[in-house]
Design an enzyme around this catalytic site. Structure first.
Site, mmCIF file in Angstrom:
data_model
loop_
_atom_site.group_PDB
_atom_site.id
_atom_site.type_symbol
_atom_site.label_atom_id
_atom_site.label_comp_id
_atom_site.label_asym_id
_atom_site.label_seq_id
_atom_site.Cartn_x
_atom_site.Cartn_y
_atom_site.Cartn_z
ATOM 1 N N ASP A 297 43.036 -48.706 -88.806
ATOM 2 C CA ASP A 297 41.845 -48.163 -88.170
ATOM 3 C C ASP A 297 42.222 -48.688 -86.416
ATOM 4 O O ASP A 297 41.377 -49.929 -85.788
ATOM 5 C CB ASP A 297 40.447 -49.281 -88.772
ATOM 6 C CG ASP A 297 40.112 -48.623 -89.482
ATOM 7 O OD1 ASP A 297 40.062 -47.638 -89.554
ATOM 8 O OD2 ASP A 297 39.834 -49.115 -90.905
ATOM 9 N N LYS B 177 46.553 -45.600 -94.015
ATOM 10 C CA LYS B 177 45.088 -44.914 -94.486
ATOM 11 C C LYS B 177 44.902 -44.399 -92.710
ATOM 12 O O LYS B 177 45.408 -45.264 -91.838
ATOM 13 C CB LYS B 177 44.069 -45.547 -94.416
ATOM 14 C CG LYS B 177 42.415 -43.785 -94.645
ATOM 15 C CD LYS B 177 41.445 -44.890 -95.522
ATOM 16 C CE LYS B 177 40.711 -45.235 -94.850
ATOM 17 N NZ LYS B 177 39.644 -45.479 -93.430
ATOM 18 N N ASP C 114 42.005 -39.879 -93.990
ATOM 19 C CA ASP C 114 40.716 -39.378 -94.539
ATOM 20 C C ASP C 114 39.553 -39.234 -93.169
ATOM 21 O O ASP C 114 39.305 -39.407 -92.451
ATOM 22 C CB ASP C 114 40.207 -41.287 -93.985
ATOM 23 C CG ASP C 114 39.217 -42.022 -94.358
ATOM 24 O OD1 ASP C 114 38.074 -40.435 -95.051
ATOM 25 O OD2 ASP C 114 38.993 -42.746 -94.229
ATOM 26 N N LYS D 179 37.255 -36.482 -94.156
ATOM 27 C CA LYS D 179 36.140 -36.431 -95.315
ATOM 28 C C LYS D 179 34.888 -35.084 -94.638
ATOM 29 O O LYS D 179 34.613 -34.683 -94.271
ATOM 30 C CB LYS D 179 34.703 -37.639 -94.730
ATOM 31 C CG LYS D 179 35.527 -39.136 -95.303
ATOM 32 C CD LYS D 179 34.209 -40.270 -95.091
ATOM 33 C CE LYS D 179 34.490 -41.748 -95.132
ATOM 34 N NZ LYS D 179 35.752 -42.625 -94.583
ATOM 35 N N ASP E 193 31.189 -29.361 -94.847
ATOM 36 C CA ASP E 193 30.995 -28.143 -94.279
ATOM 37 C C ASP E 193 30.387 -26.660 -95.103
ATOM 38 O O ASP E 193 30.501 -27.197 -96.493
ATOM 39 C CB ASP E 193 31.807 -27.596 -93.481
ATOM 40 C CG ASP E 193 31.109 -26.685 -92.127
ATOM 41 O OD1 ASP E 193 30.111 -25.966 -92.202
ATOM 42 O OD2 ASP E 193 31.948 -27.559 -90.550
ATOM 43 N N PRO F 273 31.404 -24.140 -97.973
ATOM 44 C CA PRO F 273 32.653 -24.130 -98.307
ATOM 45 C C PRO F 273 34.162 -22.639 -97.735
ATOM 46 O O PRO F 273 35.530 -23.368 -97.932
ATOM 47 C CB PRO F 273 32.402 -23.262 -99.463
ATOM 48 C CG PRO F 273 31.179 -23.495 -99.525
ATOM 49 C CD PRO F 273 30.592 -23.574 -98.435
ATOM 50 N N THR G 230 34.925 -22.506 -94.690
ATOM 51 C CA THR G 230 35.057 -23.302 -93.577
ATOM 52 C C THR G 230 35.784 -24.722 -94.074
ATOM 53 O O THR G 230 37.625 -25.075 -93.959
ATOM 54 C CB THR G 230 34.095 -24.071 -92.620
ATOM 55 O OG1 THR G 230 33.415 -23.417 -91.765
ATOM 56 C CG2 THR G 230 33.976 -24.647 -91.041
ATOM 57 N N THR H 178 30.030 -46.461 -98.321
ATOM 58 C CA THR H 178 29.578 -47.347 -98.740
ATOM 59 C C THR H 178 28.387 -48.603 -97.635
ATOM 60 O O THR H 178 26.875 -49.615 -98.674
ATOM 61 C CB THR H 178 30.582 -48.822 -99.051
ATOM 62 O OG1 THR H 178 31.710 -48.151 -97.818
ATOM 63 C CG2 THR H 178 31.186 -48.803 -100.308
ATOM 64 N N GLY I 285 41.872 -52.893 -95.150
ATOM 65 C CA GLY I 285 41.537 -52.803 -93.302
ATOM 66 C C GLY I 285 42.381 -54.105 -92.610
ATOM 67 O O GLY I 285 43.213 -54.441 -92.780
ATOM 68 N N ARG I 286 40.921 -54.761 -91.919
ATOM 69 C CA ARG I 286 40.698 -55.710 -91.106
ATOM 70 C C ARG I 286 41.550 -57.271 -92.092
ATOM 71 O O ARG I 286 41.724 -58.264 -91.607
ATOM 72 C CB ARG I 286 39.529 -56.450 -91.097
ATOM 73 C CG ARG I 286 38.888 -55.215 -89.813
ATOM 74 C CD ARG I 286 37.786 -55.808 -89.599
ATOM 75 N NE ARG I 286 37.016 -54.983 -90.908
ATOM 76 C CZ ARG I 286 35.268 -54.595 -90.797
ATOM 77 N NH1 ARG I 286 35.031 -54.741 -89.855
ATOM 78 N NH2 ARG I 286 35.349 -54.139 -91.712
HETATM 79 O O1 C5P Z 1 38.286 -53.095 -92.953
HETATM 80 P P1 C5P Z 1 38.014 -52.923 -94.144
HETATM 81 O O2 C5P Z 1 39.321 -53.835 -95.234
HETATM 82 O O3 C5P Z 1 36.640 -53.270 -93.909
HETATM 83 O O4 C5P Z 1 38.166 -50.937 -94.047
HETATM 84 C C1 C5P Z 1 37.924 -50.471 -94.888
HETATM 85 C C2 C5P Z 1 38.327 -49.235 -94.409
HETATM 86 O O5 C5P Z 1 37.940 -48.091 -95.466
HETATM 87 C C3 C5P Z 1 37.586 -48.835 -92.967
HETATM 88 O O6 C5P Z 1 38.791 -47.957 -92.521
HETATM 89 C C4 C5P Z 1 37.112 -48.423 -93.819
HETATM 90 O O7 C5P Z 1 36.169 -46.510 -92.653
HETATM 91 C C5 C5P Z 1 36.884 -47.490 -94.775
HETATM 92 N N1 C5P Z 1 35.822 -47.296 -95.685
HETATM 93 C C6 C5P Z 1 34.869 -47.796 -96.566
HETATM 94 N N2 C5P Z 1 34.350 -47.733 -97.070
HETATM 95 C C7 C5P Z 1 34.048 -46.401 -97.994
HETATM 96 C C8 C5P Z 1 35.117 -45.524 -97.629
HETATM 97 C C9 C5P Z 1 36.075 -46.062 -96.017
HETATM 98 O O8 C5P Z 1 35.216 -49.318 -96.038
HETATM 99 N N3 C5P Z 1 33.203 -45.803 -98.757
#
Ligand code: C5P
Length: 235
Positions: free
Chosen positions: A10, A32, A59, A61, A64, A66, A68, A122, A213-214
């Protein structure tokens, strides 16, 4: 593709992404790429990451009508990503159209990317589901219903919370992939994620891919954090 750790890159620019990934020297983590980076950099970021040896989960997501989504997936199929996704909320028909588009758009020498559905974000909780979207069902029932719709449309799996992975496998079969974000180390910051799970617990529950991610990108030593995830999740 087997069990793997996917790093959520990200970052705002391609430059920042490559600088981060250069830390991994010989290793080529599965990455990702989200909307922010793709909209800023365009398809070249996918092509560049692939040419550097990374697998790429794009990613975006899609959601729209079908027709498109089908035509957009035809275009995305040519970028070379390994996984792409749609919102299951776009209906079973839309998901089937997405798959049709992907299959039609894969280059002759390429492989079709895996097609995954996002069930409920989530960030959507029970209150939002009922009050904002007027869906008066328990959220886990909605998630399982959407997962079954994705399975009926012949998709390869879903993005869901690790807590839901086991139930999805029970309902949709062990081969139906579960990609699970919301992963944290037991001794780490939760941040804005609500329902989190450790890499070891995600392994235990049968998640196929974890998206992290983080806990990796913001770690003092991202490579060590990535190795720790791999050890705990893949073994
Ligand atoms: O930094 P962190 O571990 O929270 O990042 C989680 C990644 O997964 C982010 O890119 C977030 O947009 C993605 N994501 C998520 N929950 C979802 C779908 C995607 O956290 N339901």
């Amino acid at each position: 593709m087997g069990k793997d750790v996917i790093i959520a890159c990200d970052f705002a620019t391609a430059e920042d992404t490559y600088a981060f990934l250069d830390n991994f020297s010989g290793r080529k983590p599965f990455v990702k790429i989200g909307m922010e980076l793709f909209y800023a950099e365009g398809p070249s970021i996918v092509k560049e990451l692939k040419s550097r040896g990374h697998k790429v989960f794009l990613d975006l997501k899609l959601h729209d009508i079908p027709n498109t989504v089908r035509k957009s997936m035809m275009v995305l199929a040519s970028h070379g990503a390994d996984i792409v996704n749609v919102h299951a909320g776009g209906t079973t028909r839309m998901m089937a159209a997405a798959l049709e588009g992907l299959e039609a758009g894969v280059p002759a020498d390429g492989e079709r990317p895996l097609l995954i559905a996002v069930t409920q974000l989530t960030s959507t909780d029970q209150d939002a589901l009922e009050e904002d979207l007027l869906i008066e069902k328990p959220i886990d029932q909605v998630v399982m219903h959407y997962a079954l719709n994705a399975k009926m449309a012949n998709l390869d799996g879903v993005v869901c919370s690790a807590q839901e992975a086991e139930k999805v496998h029970n309902i949709c079969g062990k081969d139906f992939l579960t990609i699970t974000p919301g992963i944290r180390f037991a001794d780490g910051d939760i941040g804005d994620q609500k329902r989190v799970m450790t890499p070891a617990a995600a392994k235990e529950i049968g998640s196929d891919y974890i998206v992290v991610g983080r806990p990796i990108t913001q770690a003092d030593d991202p490579v060590a954090a990535y190795e720790r995830c791999c050890n705990d999740f893949i073994g």
